[in-house]
Write a protein that holds these residues in place. Structure first.
Motif, PDB file in Angstrom:
ATOM      1  N   VAL A  64     107.636  18.927  56.515  1.00  0.00           N
ATOM      2  CA  VAL A  64     108.539  20.048  56.226  1.00  0.00           C
ATOM      3  C   VAL A  64     109.908  19.533  55.817  1.00  0.00           C
ATOM      4  N   ALA A  65     110.419  18.560  56.577  1.00  0.00           N
ATOM      5  CA  ALA A  65     111.758  18.039  56.294  1.00  0.00           C
ATOM      6  C   ALA A  65     111.817  17.347  54.936  1.00  0.00           C
ATOM      7  N   ILE A  66     110.816  16.501  54.654  1.00  0.00           N
ATOM      8  CA  ILE A  66     110.808  15.797  53.364  1.00  0.00           C
ATOM      9  C   ILE A  66     110.652  16.784  52.217  1.00  0.00           C
ATOM     10  N   GLY A  67     109.734  17.765  52.383  1.00  0.00           N
ATOM     11  CA  GLY A  67     109.529  18.746  51.318  1.00  0.00           C
ATOM     12  C   GLY A  67     110.788  19.528  50.998  1.00  0.00           C
ATOM     13  N   TRP A  68     111.448  20.020  52.046  1.00  0.00           N
ATOM     14  CA  TRP A  68     112.665  20.812  51.808  1.00  0.00           C
ATOM     15  C   TRP A  68     113.788  19.934  51.266  1.00  0.00           C
ATOM     16  N   GLN A  69     113.917  18.725  51.790  1.00  0.00           N
ATOM     17  CA  GLN A  69     114.970  17.820  51.338  1.00  0.00           C
ATOM     18  C   GLN A  69     114.787  17.449  49.868  1.00  0.00           C
TER      19      GLN A  69
ATOM     20  N   TYR B  28     113.049  19.094  47.573  1.00  0.00           N
ATOM     21  CA  TYR B  28     113.237  20.264  46.705  1.00  0.00           C
ATOM     22  C   TYR B  28     114.709  20.663  46.625  1.00  0.00           C
ATOM     23  N   SER B  29     115.452  20.460  47.716  1.00  0.00           N
ATOM     24  CA  SER B  29     116.891  20.767  47.694  1.00  0.00           C
ATOM     25  C   SER B  29     117.634  19.840  46.746  1.00  0.00           C
ATOM     26  N   ILE B  30     117.182  18.597  46.675  1.00  0.00           N
ATOM     27  CA  ILE B  30     117.833  17.624  45.799  1.00  0.00           C
ATOM     28  C   ILE B  30     117.457  17.836  44.343  1.00  0.00           C
ATOM     29  N   THR B  31     116.166  18.135  44.092  1.00  0.00           N
ATOM     30  CA  THR B  31     115.653  18.139  42.720  1.00  0.00           C
ATOM     31  C   THR B  31     115.376  19.524  42.134  1.00  0.00           C
ATOM     32  N   HIS B  32     115.054  20.514  43.002  1.00  0.00           N
ATOM     33  CA  HIS B  32     114.614  21.852  42.553  1.00  0.00           C
ATOM     34  C   HIS B  32     113.465  21.733  41.551  1.00  0.00           C
ATOM     35  N   SER B  33     112.532  20.840  41.860  1.00  0.00           N
ATOM     36  CA  SER B  33     111.440  20.555  40.933  1.00  0.00           C
ATOM     37  C   SER B  33     110.100  20.573  41.650  1.00  0.00           C
ATOM     38  N   ALA B  34     109.134  21.336  41.122  1.00  0.00           N
ATOM     39  CA  ALA B  34     107.774  21.315  41.664  1.00  0.00           C
ATOM     40  C   ALA B  34     107.120  19.955  41.404  1.00  0.00           C
TER      41      ALA B  34
ATOM     42  N   TRP C 292     121.938  10.180  52.061  1.00  0.00           N
ATOM     43  CA  TRP C 292     121.112   9.894  50.886  1.00  0.00           C
ATOM     44  C   TRP C 292     121.043  11.108  49.965  1.00  0.00           C
ATOM     45  N   HIS C 293     121.210  10.863  48.664  1.00  0.00           N
ATOM     46  CA  HIS C 293     121.037  11.915  47.664  1.00  0.00           C
ATOM     47  C   HIS C 293     120.067  11.480  46.572  1.00  0.00           C
ATOM     48  N   ASP C 294     119.331  10.420  46.829  1.00  0.00           N
ATOM     49  CA  ASP C 294     118.348   9.890  45.892  1.00  0.00           C
ATOM     50  C   ASP C 294     116.973  10.042  46.526  1.00  0.00           C
ATOM     51  N   VAL C 295     115.992  10.551  45.771  1.00  0.00           N
ATOM     52  CA  VAL C 295     114.672  10.781  46.343  1.00  0.00           C
ATOM     53  C   VAL C 295     113.814   9.519  46.386  1.00  0.00           C
ATOM     54  N   ALA C 296     114.191   8.461  45.685  1.00  0.00           N
ATOM     55  CA  ALA C 296     113.372   7.250  45.636  1.00  0.00           C
ATOM     56  C   ALA C 296     113.099   6.657  47.019  1.00  0.00           C
ATOM     57  N   PRO C 297     114.123   6.472  47.868  1.00  0.00           N
ATOM     58  CA  PRO C 297     113.824   5.933  49.203  1.00  0.00           C
ATOM     59  C   PRO C 297     112.993   6.887  50.049  1.00  0.00           C
ATOM     60  N   ILE C 298     113.102   8.169  49.805  1.00  0.00           N
ATOM     61  CA  ILE C 298     112.286   9.141  50.541  1.00  0.00           C
ATOM     62  C   ILE C 298     110.822   8.979  50.146  1.00  0.00           C
ATOM     63  N   TYR C 299     110.569   8.795  48.851  1.00  0.00           N
ATOM     64  CA  TYR C 299     109.205   8.527  48.393  1.00  0.00           C
ATOM     65  C   TYR C 299     108.667   7.238  49.025  1.00  0.00           C
TER      66      TYR C 299
END
Length: 402
Positions: free
Chosen positions: A31-36, A38-44, A100-107
């Motif tokens: 849930v946290a990763i999904g919302w984070q 989507y909040s950063i990218t607004h992209s499906a 963090w505002h980059d999704v790469a480390p989250i991936y």
């Protein structure tokens, strides 16, 4: 042994507790990763890539993890994996601390978690038959399923609420939950650790695939769930539905994520007390068709209450196939093969969740969220009807008693 006494058996109680805590932690993290993201990218598309990041290591490691689960102590494997997952959540916590505002480390963290769960899932599944009597396996499978469903109720709701308090809070809680699960596994005591009897070889590495191919009932059950989960991945798009269609926030997302598990928990507890004693194969196919219908209803809904009911029905119907599949696999697989067969089972079922998320994200990016869900629901029904003809032995399965 009465069905309720399964839960009073200490090794199984510890096993059940570990599954609950590990699954709670994973659901909170999802849930946290999904919302984070989507909040950063607004992209499906970005949401779909989260599923892909978790799927790829599971896919690559499938044959290796099964071999490991049959050669080494399954409790130790689960303990190490849950500890790694706890550390991964701690890294996300530190990332939240540093903004963090980059999704790469989250991936990257999602991929590490996927790799750890690739080893954890077959090890835990193969451990279960060593904790209970054979004639209690269906009851134990139902209770084990209820552990996952309990977690999928508590985890998303807790993840949504804690995310509202901040990413630092939710990832910190996830880390603690994984470490508690590891401690529960470490406390399990059984007479002897399971070791693989066959020597390490290329042939042994692929023996799980050969075994499943020789068992049409197991192959049919696993492949049916694979396509049902792959096509019916509506939950991957819940951040889109919550944000853009149902117009709710992180708390609403958590409730939506919990709804399928609420239905599934009710179904698993029912099956624990009233197991399928006849026409198990028919019940399996009926559950998959109902799963597809519920997916379609959810896809068409613009009302959060209708959506919650549809998701609960989706979960209740899904649990039937889960319990039937788990029981068939455990009953028809010799102990020395359970790790390798369990690993392929995890690839078919567990990783299809992540691949289904990727498929749903890509389809939603191309056609929109609603068409993506509807395509998945209709496809699930078509697969179920086709599989009834392709695997008549599965359809004819009567009893799940050992």
């Amino acid at each position: 042994m009465a069905p309720d006494s399964v839960m009073r058996h200490r090794p199984f109680a510890l096993f059940w507790s570990a599954r609950v805590m590990s699954s709670v932690a994973f659901q909170m993290m999802s849930v946290a990763i999904g919302w984070q993201v989507y909040s950063i990218t607004h992209s499906a598309y970005a949401l779909g890539l989260v599923g892909l990041a978790q799927f790829l290591p599971m896919f690559v490691l499938t044959l290796v993890v099964g071999h490991v689960a049959d050669r080494y102590d399954r409790r130790v494997i689960a303990y190490v994996c849950q500890s790694i997952e706890g550390v991964a959540a701690l890294v996300l916590c530190l990332g939240a601390w540093h903004g963090w505002h980059d999704v790469a480390p989250i991936y990257a963290i999602a991929a590490i978690t996927g790799a750890a769960r690739a080893f954890e899932s077959p090890s835990m599944a193969a451990l279960l038959p060593n904790l209970v009597a054979r004639n209690q396996l269906q009851h134990a499978s139902a209770w084990s399923t209820s552990a996952n469903q309990t977690a999928q109720i508590l985890g998303p709701a807790m993840g949504g609420v804690l995310y509202g308090l901040g990413t630092l809070t939710v990832y910190g809680a996830v880390s603690v939950a994984f470490l508690v699960a590891a401690c529960a596994v470490a406390a399990i005591r059984i007479d002897e650790a399971v070791r693989m009897r066959a020597p390490l070889s290329f042939e042994a590495l692929f023996s799980g695939i050969g075994f499943i191919r020789s068992k049409p009932v197991i192959l049919g059950a696993l492949s049916l769930d694979l396509f049902a989960v792959l096509l019916g991945g509506a939950t991957a798009l819940l951040p889109v539905y919550a944000h853009d269609i149902l117009h709710t926030g992180p708390w609403g997302l958590g409730i939506l994520r919990a709804a399928p598990a609420a239905g599934a928990l009710a179904g698993s507890i029912w099956l624990a007390h009233f197991p399928l004693r006849q026409r198990a194969g028919t019940a399996l196919f009926g559950g998959v068709v109902a799963f597809g219908i519920a997916t379609i209803v959810f896809g068409l809904s613009h009302n959060i209450y209708v959506s919650l009911v549809a998701l609960a029905a989706l979960g209740a119907s899904d649990v039937i196939s889960v319990v039937v599949r788990m029981s068939l696999v455990q009953l028809q697989t010799p102990d020395e093969m359970r790790g390798r067969v369990g690993a392929i089972n995890s690839l078919f079922i567990g990783t299809s969740n992540q691949l289904g998320e990727f498929e749903s994200g890509m389809t939603a990016g191309l056609f929109g969220a609603v068409p993506a869900v509807l395509i998945g629901g209709v496809g699930t029904i078509i697969v179920a009807l086709f599989w009834m003809r392709l695997f008549p032995a599965l359809r004819a399965t009567k009893s799940l008693e050992g």
